[in-house]
Scaffold this active site. Structure first.
Site, mmCIF file in Angstrom:
data_model
loop_
_atom_site.group_PDB
_atom_site.id
_atom_site.type_symbol
_atom_site.label_atom_id
_atom_site.label_comp_id
_atom_site.label_asym_id
_atom_site.label_seq_id
_atom_site.Cartn_x
_atom_site.Cartn_y
_atom_site.Cartn_z
ATOM 1 N N TYR A 168 -2.246 -0.685 10.272
ATOM 2 C CA TYR A 168 -2.247 -1.089 8.856
ATOM 3 C C TYR A 168 -1.000 -0.549 8.162
ATOM 4 C CZ TYR A 168 -3.825 -1.343 3.965
ATOM 5 O OH TYR A 168 -3.926 -1.602 2.613
ATOM 6 N N SER A 202 0.857 -1.188 0.000
ATOM 7 C CA SER A 202 0.000 0.000 0.000
ATOM 8 C C SER A 202 0.890 1.234 0.000
ATOM 9 C CB SER A 202 -0.878 -0.006 1.253
ATOM 10 O OG SER A 202 -1.465 1.264 1.441
HETATM 11 N N1 LIG Z 1 -8.589 -1.696 -2.234
HETATM 12 C C1 LIG Z 1 -7.620 -0.796 -2.210
HETATM 13 O O1 LIG Z 1 -7.824 0.371 -2.606
HETATM 14 C C2 LIG Z 1 -6.252 -1.177 -1.694
HETATM 15 C C3 LIG Z 1 -5.249 -0.199 -1.694
HETATM 16 C C4 LIG Z 1 -3.979 -0.533 -1.245
HETATM 17 C C5 LIG Z 1 -3.707 -1.823 -0.842
HETATM 18 N N2 LIG Z 1 -4.705 -2.766 -0.841
HETATM 19 C C6 LIG Z 1 -4.354 -4.137 -0.412
HETATM 20 O O2 LIG Z 1 -4.902 -5.059 -1.329
HETATM 21 C C7 LIG Z 1 -5.154 -6.309 -0.666
HETATM 22 C C8 LIG Z 1 -6.585 -6.771 -0.957
HETATM 23 O O3 LIG Z 1 -7.458 -5.793 -0.417
HETATM 24 P P1 LIG Z 1 -8.975 -5.595 -0.900
HETATM 25 O O4 LIG Z 1 -9.145 -4.157 -1.112
HETATM 26 O O5 LIG Z 1 -9.316 -6.553 -1.956
HETATM 27 O O6 LIG Z 1 -9.704 -5.944 0.479
HETATM 28 P P2 LIG Z 1 -11.022 -6.788 0.817
HETATM 29 O O7 LIG Z 1 -12.033 -6.584 -0.225
HETATM 30 O O8 LIG Z 1 -11.332 -6.463 2.230
HETATM 31 O O9 LIG Z 1 -10.489 -8.295 0.714
HETATM 32 C C9 LIG Z 1 -9.557 -8.786 1.640
HETATM 33 C C10 LIG Z 1 -9.381 -10.263 1.402
HETATM 34 O O10 LIG Z 1 -8.496 -10.772 2.435
HETATM 35 C C11 LIG Z 1 -9.109 -11.908 3.017
HETATM 36 N N3 LIG Z 1 -8.663 -12.073 4.404
HETATM 37 C C12 LIG Z 1 -8.775 -11.200 5.422
HETATM 38 N N4 LIG Z 1 -8.293 -11.749 6.549
HETATM 39 C C13 LIG Z 1 -7.870 -12.992 6.230
HETATM 40 C C14 LIG Z 1 -7.277 -14.057 6.961
HETATM 41 N N5 LIG Z 1 -7.030 -13.950 8.281
HETATM 42 N N6 LIG Z 1 -6.972 -15.202 6.315
HETATM 43 C C15 LIG Z 1 -7.226 -15.332 4.987
HETATM 44 N N7 LIG Z 1 -7.778 -14.363 4.240
HETATM 45 C C16 LIG Z 1 -8.106 -13.213 4.858
HETATM 46 C C17 LIG Z 1 -10.608 -11.634 2.896
HETATM 47 O O11 LIG Z 1 -11.343 -12.850 2.913
HETATM 48 P P3 LIG Z 1 -12.152 -13.443 4.177
HETATM 49 O O12 LIG Z 1 -12.780 -12.303 4.885
HETATM 50 O O13 LIG Z 1 -13.091 -14.409 3.516
HETATM 51 O O14 LIG Z 1 -11.089 -14.130 4.999
HETATM 52 C C18 LIG Z 1 -10.679 -11.037 1.499
HETATM 53 O O15 LIG Z 1 -10.697 -12.050 0.527
HETATM 54 C C19 LIG Z 1 -4.877 -6.066 0.816
HETATM 55 O O16 LIG Z 1 -3.596 -6.559 1.152
HETATM 56 C C20 LIG Z 1 -4.911 -4.555 0.930
HETATM 57 O O17 LIG Z 1 -4.126 -4.089 2.009
HETATM 58 C C21 LIG Z 1 -5.971 -2.470 -1.253
#
Ligand SMILES: NC(=O)c1ccc[n+]([C@@H]2O[C@H](COP(=O)([O-])OP(=O)(O)OC[C@H]3O[C@@H](n4cnc5c(N)ncnc54)[C@H](OP(=O)(O)O)[C@@H]3O)[C@@H](O)[C@H]2O)c1
Length: 244
Positions: free
Chosen positions: A160, A147
């Site tokens: 985070y 991030s």
């Molecule tokens: N979206 C953005 O704008 C953004 C920006 C910068 C970085 N990121 C990074 O991108 C990545 C994906 O984020 P996202 O935006 O797609 O978030 P999201 O929609 O909240 O999805 C997060 C995923 O992680 C899984 N997860 C959470 N805790 C877990 C655990 N203990 N064990 C296994 N799986 C787990 C969740 O599945 P379950 O709840 O089913 O476990 C879900 O599939 C993250 O690392 C985030 O920090 C996102």
């Protein structure tokens, strides 16, 4: 699936994608399968994993999934064993699973919440990497999903932000330690994309103004594939992607 004549960039590869139940991880899983990889998916929500797996199967892709908490070592070991018993060895690991935690100043964080964020975003990456390493075929590619707040400090991103700074460190250290084994390790910041986590971080935002996860995946495919041979220990931005 792509037309058979279209060049698939991940053909004959086996890829693990963590956090594949929704958001970015789900999109990566579908794209990697469309590029010819057999994908092993994990997250905690089994119903959502089943639905993405059915989607991939219906398009002729190869997929397995297992409900797994990446912060639980026994569950990680069982997931990796299930993946390697289905396909011989692993080529690609995408450490994508993550949690946001509360948007507070670090000094206001409770110990319990700090530990929860660190357990998933840092320990989860350590455990998954440690237990996948012995199964890499002839080398491998690891992508750690980072991030912008893990590269430049920004107020009120709390644990985070610290977890993503740690992820950048894990990326660089593993890259050095694994260079001789031909295992490449890079971090990639997706930038703002329309997902549940992004909505949690910016509840007032209109998500129609954001890119969709599916739209930013070319750099993920490139870094996972043999096209990026030699690139390791680097930090990339998916929405401003430049090979250094
Ligand atoms: N979206 C953005 O704008 C953004 C920006 C910068 C970085 N990121 C990074 O991108 C990545 C994906 O984020 P996202 O935006 O797609 O978030 P999201 O929609 O909240 O999805 C997060 C995923 O992680 C899984 N997860 C959470 N805790 C877990 C655990 N203990 N064990 C296994 N799986 C787990 C969740 O599945 P379950 O709840 O089913 O476990 C879900 O599939 C993250 O690392 C985030 O920090 C996102």
């Amino acid at each position: 699936m792509k037309d058979e004549n279209t060049f698939m960039k991940l053909k004959n590869k086996v890829a693990i994608v963590t956090g594949a139940s929704r958001g970015l991880g789900r999109a990566i899983a579908k794209r990697f399968a469309a590029e010819g990889a057999a994908v092993c998916l994990c997250a905690r929500n089994g119903d959502l994993l089943r639905s993405v797996s059915l989607e991939i199967l219906s398009r002729g892709g190869k997929v397995m999934f297992e409900q797994t908490d990446v912060a639980d070592e026994q569950q990680v070991l069982e997931f990796v064993a299930a993946c390697t018993s289905m396909w011989n060895g692993i080529d690609i690991l995408v450490n994508n699973a993550g949690v946001l935690g509360s948007r507070n100043a670090l000094a206001d964080y409770s110990l319990a919440e700090w530990q929860k964020v660190m357990a998933v975003n840092v320990t989860g990456v350590f455990l998954m990497t440690k237990h996948v390493l012995p199964h890499f075929n002839n080398g491998g590619s690891i992508l750690n999903v980072s991030s912008s707040v893990g590269r430049t400090p920004k107020v009120n991103w709390g644990a985070y932000a610290v977890s993503k700074f740690a992820l950048e460190g894990i990326t660089r250290l593993f890259a050095e330690e694994l260079r001789s084994q031909n295992v490449r390790v890079n971090s990639i910041n997706p930038g703002g994309v329309a997902t549940e986590m992004r909505h949690q971080a910016f509840p007032q935002e209109d998500q129609n103004t954001l890119r969709k996860p599916e739209e930013i995946l070319d750099p993920f495919v490139f870094l996972a594939s043999d096209e990026s041979r030699g690139i390791t220990g680097q930090s990339f931005d998916a929405q401003n992607f430049k090979v250094k």
